[in-house]
Write a protein that holds these residues in place. Structure first.
Motif, PDB file in Angstrom:
ATOM      1  N   GLU A 129      -9.280   6.171  -6.486  1.00 58.90           N
ATOM      2  CA  GLU A 129      -8.025   5.921  -5.803  1.00 58.90           C
ATOM      3  C   GLU A 129      -8.409   4.646  -4.528  1.00 58.90           C
ATOM      4  O   GLU A 129      -7.568   4.112  -4.085  1.00 58.90           O
ATOM      5  CB  GLU A 129      -7.717   7.145  -5.345  1.00 58.90           C
ATOM      6  CG  GLU A 129      -6.816   7.828  -6.434  1.00 58.90           C
ATOM      7  CD  GLU A 129      -6.063   9.019  -5.891  1.00 58.90           C
ATOM      8  OE1 GLU A 129      -5.725   9.707  -6.754  1.00 58.90           O
ATOM      9  OE2 GLU A 129      -6.251   9.451  -4.926  1.00 58.90           O
ATOM     10  N   ARG A 130      -9.377   4.951  -3.868  1.00 60.28           N
ATOM     11  CA  ARG A 130      -9.745   4.305  -2.620  1.00 60.28           C
ATOM     12  C   ARG A 130      -9.833   2.831  -3.254  1.00 60.28           C
ATOM     13  O   ARG A 130      -9.335   1.916  -2.267  1.00 60.28           O
ATOM     14  CB  ARG A 130     -10.899   4.705  -2.028  1.00 60.28           C
ATOM     15  CG  ARG A 130     -10.936   4.177  -0.528  1.00 60.28           C
ATOM     16  CD  ARG A 130     -12.148   4.445   0.089  1.00 60.28           C
ATOM     17  NE  ARG A 130     -12.373   6.062   0.343  1.00 60.28           N
ATOM     18  CZ  ARG A 130     -13.491   6.664   0.511  1.00 60.28           C
ATOM     19  NH1 ARG A 130     -14.737   5.777   0.504  1.00 60.28           N
ATOM     20  NH2 ARG A 130     -13.854   7.791   0.527  1.00 60.28           N
ATOM     21  N   ARG A 169      -8.717   1.272  -5.829  1.00 59.48           N
ATOM     22  CA  ARG A 169      -7.040   0.813  -6.293  1.00 59.48           C
ATOM     23  C   ARG A 169      -6.585   0.428  -4.921  1.00 59.48           C
ATOM     24  O   ARG A 169      -5.873  -0.660  -4.837  1.00 59.48           O
ATOM     25  CB  ARG A 169      -6.756   1.932  -6.871  1.00 59.48           C
ATOM     26  CG  ARG A 169      -6.817   1.907  -8.333  1.00 59.48           C
ATOM     27  CD  ARG A 169      -5.601   2.521  -8.949  1.00 59.48           C
ATOM     28  NE  ARG A 169      -5.795   2.224 -10.532  1.00 59.48           N
ATOM     29  CZ  ARG A 169      -6.019   3.380 -11.208  1.00 59.48           C
ATOM     30  NH1 ARG A 169      -6.059   4.532 -10.635  1.00 59.48           N
ATOM     31  NH2 ARG A 169      -6.087   3.099 -12.632  1.00 59.48           N
ATOM     32  N   LEU A 170      -6.540   1.171  -3.698  1.00 58.80           N
ATOM     33  CA  LEU A 170      -5.770   0.804  -2.637  1.00 58.80           C
ATOM     34  C   LEU A 170      -6.358  -0.289  -1.940  1.00 58.80           C
ATOM     35  O   LEU A 170      -5.520  -1.093  -1.651  1.00 58.80           O
ATOM     36  CB  LEU A 170      -5.999   2.166  -1.550  1.00 58.80           C
ATOM     37  CG  LEU A 170      -4.804   2.086  -0.364  1.00 58.80           C
ATOM     38  CD1 LEU A 170      -3.683   2.281  -1.228  1.00 58.80           C
ATOM     39  CD2 LEU A 170      -5.188   3.433   0.398  1.00 58.80           C
ATOM     40  N   GLU A 178       2.137   1.689  -3.579  1.00 55.32           N
ATOM     41  CA  GLU A 178       0.847   2.250  -4.419  1.00 55.32           C
ATOM     42  C   GLU A 178       0.559   3.575  -4.127  1.00 55.32           C
ATOM     43  O   GLU A 178       0.412   4.379  -4.753  1.00 55.32           O
ATOM     44  CB  GLU A 178      -0.339   1.424  -3.905  1.00 55.32           C
ATOM     45  CG  GLU A 178      -1.825   2.006  -4.546  1.00 55.32           C
ATOM     46  CD  GLU A 178      -1.668   1.831  -6.090  1.00 55.32           C
ATOM     47  OE1 GLU A 178      -0.951   1.031  -6.485  1.00 55.32           O
ATOM     48  OE2 GLU A 178      -2.395   2.524  -6.806  1.00 55.32           O
ATOM     49  N   ASN A 179       0.800   4.033  -2.806  1.00 57.40           N
ATOM     50  CA  ASN A 179       0.312   5.521  -2.620  1.00 57.40           C
ATOM     51  C   ASN A 179       1.341   6.343  -3.001  1.00 57.40           C
ATOM     52  O   ASN A 179       0.970   7.750  -3.447  1.00 57.40           O
ATOM     53  CB  ASN A 179       0.198   5.497  -0.938  1.00 57.40           C
ATOM     54  CG  ASN A 179      -0.962   6.659  -0.603  1.00 57.40           C
ATOM     55  OD1 ASN A 179      -1.720   7.112  -1.339  1.00 57.40           O
ATOM     56  ND2 ASN A 179      -0.830   7.101   0.514  1.00 57.40           N
ATOM     57  N   TYR A 180       2.616   6.221  -2.465  1.00 56.90           N
ATOM     58  CA  TYR A 180       3.656   7.141  -2.730  1.00 56.90           C
ATOM     59  C   TYR A 180       4.373   7.095  -4.131  1.00 56.90           C
ATOM     60  O   TYR A 180       4.962   7.987  -4.519  1.00 56.90           O
ATOM     61  CB  TYR A 180       4.713   7.149  -1.636  1.00 56.90           C
ATOM     62  CG  TYR A 180       3.915   7.381  -0.353  1.00 56.90           C
ATOM     63  CD1 TYR A 180       3.885   6.640   0.687  1.00 56.90           C
ATOM     64  CD2 TYR A 180       3.872   8.803  -0.219  1.00 56.90           C
ATOM     65  CE1 TYR A 180       3.096   7.189   1.702  1.00 56.90           C
ATOM     66  CE2 TYR A 180       3.218   9.158   1.022  1.00 56.90           C
ATOM     67  CZ  TYR A 180       2.764   8.375   2.000  1.00 56.90           C
ATOM     68  OH  TYR A 180       2.389   8.806   3.117  1.00 56.90           O
ATOM     69  N   CYS A 213       0.830  -1.175   0.015  1.00 52.95           N
ATOM     70  CA  CYS A 213       0.029   0.043   0.126  1.00 52.95           C
ATOM     71  C   CYS A 213       0.722   1.239  -0.169  1.00 52.95           C
ATOM     72  O   CYS A 213       0.649   2.304  -0.562  1.00 52.95           O
ATOM     73  CB  CYS A 213      -1.017  -0.182   1.126  1.00 52.95           C
ATOM     74  SG  CYS A 213      -2.214  -1.387   1.047  1.00 52.95           S
ATOM     75  N   THR A 214       2.144   1.429   0.713  1.00 49.15           N
ATOM     76  CA  THR A 214       2.782   2.387   0.633  1.00 49.15           C
ATOM     77  C   THR A 214       3.430   2.541  -0.555  1.00 49.15           C
ATOM     78  O   THR A 214       3.458   3.615  -1.200  1.00 49.15           O
ATOM     79  CB  THR A 214       4.039   2.059   1.691  1.00 49.15           C
ATOM     80  OG1 THR A 214       3.637   1.674   2.867  1.00 49.15           O
ATOM     81  CG2 THR A 214       5.081   3.259   1.622  1.00 49.15           C
ATOM     82  N   THR A 274      -5.288  -3.208  -4.020  1.00 52.98           N
ATOM     83  CA  THR A 274      -3.779  -3.188  -3.945  1.00 52.98           C
ATOM     84  C   THR A 274      -3.485  -4.269  -2.554  1.00 52.98           C
ATOM     85  O   THR A 274      -2.495  -4.991  -2.389  1.00 52.98           O
ATOM     86  CB  THR A 274      -3.072  -2.060  -3.581  1.00 52.98           C
ATOM     87  OG1 THR A 274      -3.231  -1.200  -5.070  1.00 52.98           O
ATOM     88  CG2 THR A 274      -1.585  -2.069  -3.470  1.00 52.98           C
ATOM     89  N   ARG A 305       0.712   5.752  -7.401  1.00 51.67           N
ATOM     90  CA  ARG A 305      -0.497   6.812  -7.501  1.00 51.67           C
ATOM     91  C   ARG A 305      -0.068   8.520  -8.022  1.00 51.67           C
ATOM     92  O   ARG A 305      -0.533   8.827  -8.756  1.00 51.67           O
ATOM     93  CB  ARG A 305      -1.179   7.122  -6.298  1.00 51.67           C
ATOM     94  CG  ARG A 305      -2.461   7.967  -6.128  1.00 51.67           C
ATOM     95  CD  ARG A 305      -3.026   7.821  -4.839  1.00 51.67           C
ATOM     96  NE  ARG A 305      -2.327   8.306  -3.980  1.00 51.67           N
ATOM     97  CZ  ARG A 305      -2.523   9.425  -3.070  1.00 51.67           C
ATOM     98  NH1 ARG A 305      -3.662   9.912  -3.163  1.00 51.67           N
ATOM     99  NH2 ARG A 305      -1.722   9.869  -1.935  1.00 51.67           N
TER     100      ARG A 305
END
Lengths: 294, 295
Positions: free
Chosen positions: A188-189, A191-192, A80-82, A77-78, A195, A85
Motif C-alpha cells: 500500500e505504501r 502504491r501511494l 488512491e487512499n479513499y 493521493c486522496t 501514485t 485502496r
C-alpha cells in the motif's frame, strides 16, 4: 528548410506532452492494476490549479505551476487512499476500478466546469507565447521545458525504478503482486508513492498543456485518448515502449495535420489503435497476454 | 402536462438504450462504451433517409437497425481476441471513430451543423404529430424492446450469454460457439439502440453529433450500472432515476448550465458510490466481478 525543422520541433513537442501523461497512465496501470480514467481529471486539475494561483492569488507563473502540481498530487493521493485502496481491499475487479475511475473523472471535471465555466482559458502570456527562435524554429519556454522533462523522465525514471528501494518494490509489485506481499513489501505504501509520482506527472502534463493549448474542462478527455493509445501501442509494460509510441503519435498527429485536415486526427489515431489491438494487442514492446492461465 | 410527456418520452428512449446495453454488458459481461455510436448511427440513418429519400418510416427503422447491427458486429469481433480492459478501450476507439465520422463528414452528415427539419413519422398511415402520439409510439417500442429482451434472457440463448459472463473458458469448453454469441449479442443490442436513435431523431426533429459522444455512452452505461446490470427492470429504474434527476434540479430553480453540471457531478458520484458499496446497482444481478484486481 525552416518549414521542416518547425515540423520536427512540433513533432517533438507533441510527443513530449503526450509522453509525460502517458507515463502517468502507465504507472497507474502497472502499479494500480487498472486503467485509471481519473488521471484525466488530475491533468485538468493541474491546469486549473495553476490558473487559479496565477490569476486569483497573484502567484508568479512558475510558482503557480509548481503549487498546481502539488495540489494535483494531493488530489491523486486522496483518490488512491479513499477510493481505489478501499475498492481493492473489497476484492474489486479491474472493471469495477475502471468504472469507479470513470465516475471520479466525470464528477471532478463537472465540478471544475461548474466553477469555471465552459469557456477556454490559458496560462499563456505575451512574453511566453512569442517563443524563442532556435535553429530556425520557434519554441516557447514551456515547450522546451516539456521536452526537457520528457528527456529527464525517459532517462531517470527507469533508473529510479531499477536502483532505488521504492522503485524496485514497485517493479516487484507490478510483476507479481502476491509474491511481493510475501516478500514483505509494504504494497500500500509503495502504491501511494507511485501514485504521488504519477499524479505529479499528470499535473505537470496539465500545466504544460495549459501553456500550450487552451484550458477547458474537457481537456482531460483528449489527453486520456492520446494517453491510452500511447500506452496500449507502446505495449503497456515499459517506459521505453511508451516513449516510442508517443513519438509515433506525435508524428501521426503532425503529419496528419499536414496531409489532411486536422479534424481526422482522432479517427486516424484510434484507427491505428484498433489495428494494434486486433493484430498485436501486446503493442510494440509488450508481452502476449493470455486469456486464462490455469 | 406537456413537460411530463416530454420527460416520459426521454425516459422511454433511455429505457430502450439501457436495456439493450444491459444485454451486452450486464448479461454477457462485455463492458462497452460504444453504445452511443449505435444510437447515433440509428438516428443518422433514419434522419438521412427521411430527408433525402422521403422513404416511409418503417423502412427507415429497418435500415437503421440493419446498419447499426452491422456496426455492432464490427464492435463485437474484437471481443473475441482481447480481454476486459483492452476490450473497453477497443469500444472506446469505435465510439470515437464513429463520432469523428459523424462530425467531420460534413458533405454527408452535415457535420457539426447537424441535420435539421427531420419530418414527423407516419406509422401505418397515421401521422404522429402530437407529443402524446409520440409518447404512445415510444411506449409501444419500449414494451416491445423489453419483451424481446425478456424472451432472449429467459431462453437457452440467454443462459449461454450468462455463462459467457461468468466463465467464458468454461462455456467454450462446454462446446458453445462463444464467438458467435458475442457477435450476435452486439448485433442485437446495436439494433435496439438504433431504434432509440430513430425515435430521438424524429422527436427532436434535429440531430447533431454532440448527442452521440463518449460521454453519452458513459451515461447510458451508468444507467445500466446504477439501475442494476444483468436484470430486466434494473435499467428501467436507472433510466427513470437518471433522467428525472437533472429535471428535478431544474425545478429547484437552478440555472440550466449549473443544473447540467450538477447532474454530471451527481451521476459521477453515484457511479463511484455504487461501485464502492453496491456494484450491482439497485436491482442488478451482476457486479462486474470478473477477475479480481490484486488487493
Amino acid at each position: 528548410m525552416g518549414d521542416y525543422s518547425q515540423l520536427v520541433a512540433n513533432i517533438l513537442i507533441s510527443a513530449a506532452g503526450i509522453f509525460i501523461f502517458a507515463v502517468a497512465l502507465l504507472l497507474a496501470y502497472r502499479v494500480g492494476g487498472m486503467l485509471n480514467f481519473a488521471y484525466g481529471a488530475l491533468l485538468t486539475c493541474g491546469a486549473y490549479s495553476a490558473l487559479v494561483l496565477k490569476n486569483y492569488c497573484a502567484f508568479p507563473v512558475f510558482a503557480a505551476a509548481a503549487v498546481g502540481v502539488i495540489v494535483t498530487v494531493g488530489l491523486g493521493c486522496t483518490m488512491e487512499n479513499y477510493v481505489f485502496r478501499v475498492l481493492r481491499r473489497k476484492g474489486a475487479s479491474s472493471l469495477v476500478l475502471l468504472l469507479a475511475s470513470l465516475g471520479l473523472y466525470i464528477s471532478l471535471v463537472s465540478i471544475i466546469a461548474m466553477v469555471f465555466g465552459e469557456g477556454s482559458k490559458t496560462l499563456r502570456s505575451e512574453m511566453v507565447s512569442e517563443g524563442i527562435a532556435v535553429l530556425g524554429t520557434r519554441i516557447t519556454l514551456p515547450q522546451m521545458l516539456a521536452m526537457a522533462t520528457s528527456v529527464i523522465l525517459v532517462i531517470c525514471l527507469p533508473l529510479f525504478l531499477r536502483y532505488t528501494r521504492i522503485g524496485r518494490a514497485a517493479l516487484a509489485l507490478a510483476s507479481d503482486f502476491d509474491l511481493a506481499r510475501i516478500a514483505g513489501i509494504h504494497t500500500e505504501r509503495v502504491r501511494l508513492y507511485i501514485t504521488a509520482i504519477a499524479a505529479g506527472l499528470a499535473g505537470v502534463a496539465g500545466v504544460f498543456a495549459g501553456f500550450d493549448r487552451n484550458i477547458i474542462p474537457t481537456m482531460g478527455m483528449s489527453a486520456l485518448m492520446a494517453g491510452i493509445v500511447t500506452v496500449v501501442i507502446g505495449g503497456g509494460r515499459s517506459i521505453a515502449g511508451v516513449a516510442l509510441a508517443a513519438m509515433a503519435l506525435g508524428v501521426l498527429q503532425n503529419l496528419g495535420a499536414w496531409a489532411m485536415s486536422a479534424q481526422w486526427e482522432n479517427t486516424v489515431t484510434f484507427g491505428v489503435l484498433l489495428a494494434f489491438l486486433l493484430v498485436r494487442p501486446e503493442g510494440v514492446m509488450g508481452k502476449r497476454l493470455t486469456k486464462a492461465t490455469v | 402536462m406537456e413537460y411530463l410527456v416530454h420527460i416520459l418520452i426521454l425516459i422511454g428512449i433511455y429505457i430502450i438504450l439501457s436495456v439493450s446495453l444491459d444485454l451486452i454488458a450486464g448479461y454477457t459481461g462485455l463492458l462497452s462504451i460504444a453504445h452511443a455510436a449505435f444510437y447515433g448511427v440509428g438516428a443518422y440513418v433514419a434522419a438521412l433517409m427521411a430527408l433525402k429519400f422521403h422513404s416511409p418510416f418503417l423502412v427507415n427503422i429497418v435500415c437503421a437497425v440493419v446498419l447499426s447491427g452491422l456496426l455492432g458486429a464490427l464492435v463485437g469481433i474484437p471481443s473475441l481476441r482481447i480481454r476486459d480492459d483492452y476490450f473497453v478501450i477497443a469500444t472506446f476507439a469505435f465510439q470515437v471513430i464513429t463520432f469523428s465520422v459523424l462530425n467531420n463528414w460534413v458533405s454527408f452528415t452535415g457535420g457539426p451543423m447537424g441535420l435539421p427539419g427531420i419530418p414527423q413519422p407516419t406509422v401505418f398511415g397515421l401521422k404522429i404529430s402530437s407529443h402524446l402520439g409520440f409518447l404512445i409510439l415510444v411506449g409501444i417500442l419500449c414494451a416491445l424492446t423489453m419483451s424481446v429482451t425478456q424472451r432472449i434472457v429467459r431462453s437457452p440463448f440467454g443462459r449461454v450469454l450468462k455463462a459467457i459472463r461468468e466463465d467464458e473458458v468454461f462455456a467454450q469448453a462446454a462446446g458453445k460457439n462463444v464467438a458467435a454469441y458475442k457477435v450476435f449479442v452486439f448485433v442485437i443490442g446495436a439494433g435496439m439502440a438504433a431504434v432509440a436513435g430513430v425515435m430521438y431523431a424524429h422527436y427532436i426533429n434535429f440531430i447533431d453529433p454532440t448527442s452521440f459522444t463518449v460521454m453519452e455512452s458513459i451515461f447510458i452505461l451508468s444507467i445500466v450500472i446504477i439501475g442494476g446490470a444483468g436484470s430486466l427492470w434494473g435499467p428501467v429504474v436507472g433510466a427513470v432515476v437518471l433522467v428525472i434527476l437533472p429535471e428535478a434540479l431544474r425545478f429547484i430553480g437552478l440555472p440550466s448550465s449549473v443544473a447540467a453540471n450538477l447532474r454530471q457531478i451527481i451521476y459521477g458520484g453515484l457511479l463511484v458510490a455504487f461501485m464502492m458499496w453496491r456494484p450491482r446497482g439497485f436491482l442488478g444481478e451482476y457486479a462486474f466481478q470478473g477477475k479480481e484486481a490484486q488487493e
